[in-house]
Design a protein around this motif. Structure first.
Motif, PDB file in Angstrom:
ATOM      1  N   ARG A   1       0.846  -1.184   0.000  1.00 40.27           N
ATOM      2  CA  ARG A   1       0.000   0.000   0.000  1.00 40.27           C
ATOM      3  C   ARG A   1       0.886   1.240   0.000  1.00 40.27           C
TER       4      ARG A   1
ATOM      5  N   ASN B   1      -1.068  -7.425  -9.052  1.00 43.14           N
ATOM      6  CA  ASN B   1      -1.916  -6.258  -8.785  1.00 43.14           C
ATOM      7  C   ASN B   1      -3.361  -6.727  -8.852  1.00 43.14           C
TER       8      ASN B   1
ATOM      9  N   SER C   1      -5.878  -4.900  -7.726  1.00 45.70           N
ATOM     10  CA  SER C   1      -6.765  -3.736  -7.749  1.00 45.70           C
ATOM     11  C   SER C   1      -7.177  -3.429  -9.181  1.00 45.70           C
TER      12      SER C   1
END
Length: 222
Positions: free
Chosen positions: A2, A19, A21
């Motif tokens: 993060r 990844n 996200s």
């Protein structure tokens, strides 16, 4: 991973990236490849084609075991490790530690590196030394309007602006700084920083190598 976290990938550890996200992800890699190559100690092999563990827990197993402030598992006491077993240093803790130093300074208590300049070093909980055996990792915060003394050292370093704006002066030449900028400081190059706004910077260096060889020299000029 993060924003603001420091993640370690020590030697002899397979690692990979994913990844999960919906937005792009970027990070700064700090490597000791120049030292390893110079000493002809390079070793590399490919691991599995896929990341072995695709989970993304809020706290990793290493954090759950090693992440309590000032506490280590008794099962591992007296067993120093060359690299930190805590491989994720979270921004929330770093931010709080830097803020506490500046708060204490404003209350008249010691703790900052120099006036208006807070700094923390990422440490190995099994030794109290650097988190990695060949690289020193630190985060620095300067109050708006403050600057650092001019210094130089035999170690080389790389810096990244995590947040804020300011300037860096390297051997008398001034460079503007803003969020995301990266600059390198060669050995024995005179360095000073000035913060236009509150300025957060991450840095890594080869200082531990020279320290172990009794070759690390640092001079404060003013």
């Amino acid at each position: 991973m993060r924003r603001g976290d420091l993640l370690l990938t020590p030697g002899w550890h397979f690692h990979g990236h994913q990844n999960v996200s919906g937005t792009p992800m970027a990070w700064l890699d700090g490597l000791d490849i120049p030292f390893v190559a110079t000493t002809d100690q390079g070793f590399f092999e490919f691991g599995p084609d896929q990341v072995r563990d695709a989970s993304t827990p809020d706290r990793s197993r290493g954090e759950r075991l090693w992440g309590a402030p000032g506490l280590i598992p008794v099962s591992a006491a007296g067993q120093p490790r060359p690299a930190s077993p805590l491989m994720a240093y979270r921004w929330a803790h770093t931010d709080a530690a830097l803020g506490a130093q500046l708060e204490l300074e404003s209350e008249g208590h010691p703790g900052v590196l120099e006036p208006g300049h807070a700094a923390v070093r990422f440490a190995n909980p099994t030794t109290g030394g650097d988190a990695l055996p060949t690289m020193r990792t630190e985060m620095h915060r300067l109050r708006a309007g403050t600057g650092t003394a001019r210094t130089r050292t035999t170690a080389s370093s790389v810096w990244q602006v995590f947040d804020g704006r300011g300037t860096v002066t390297l051997d008398g030449k001034v460079h503007e700084l803003e969020h995301g900028d990266v600059f390198a400081v060669p050995s024995w190059c005179e360095l000073s920083l000035h913060a236009d706004t509150e300025l957060d910077l991450f840095t890594f260096s080869d200082a531990p190598v020279f320290e172990k060889l009794s070759l690390l020299r640092t001079e404060v000029i003013s």
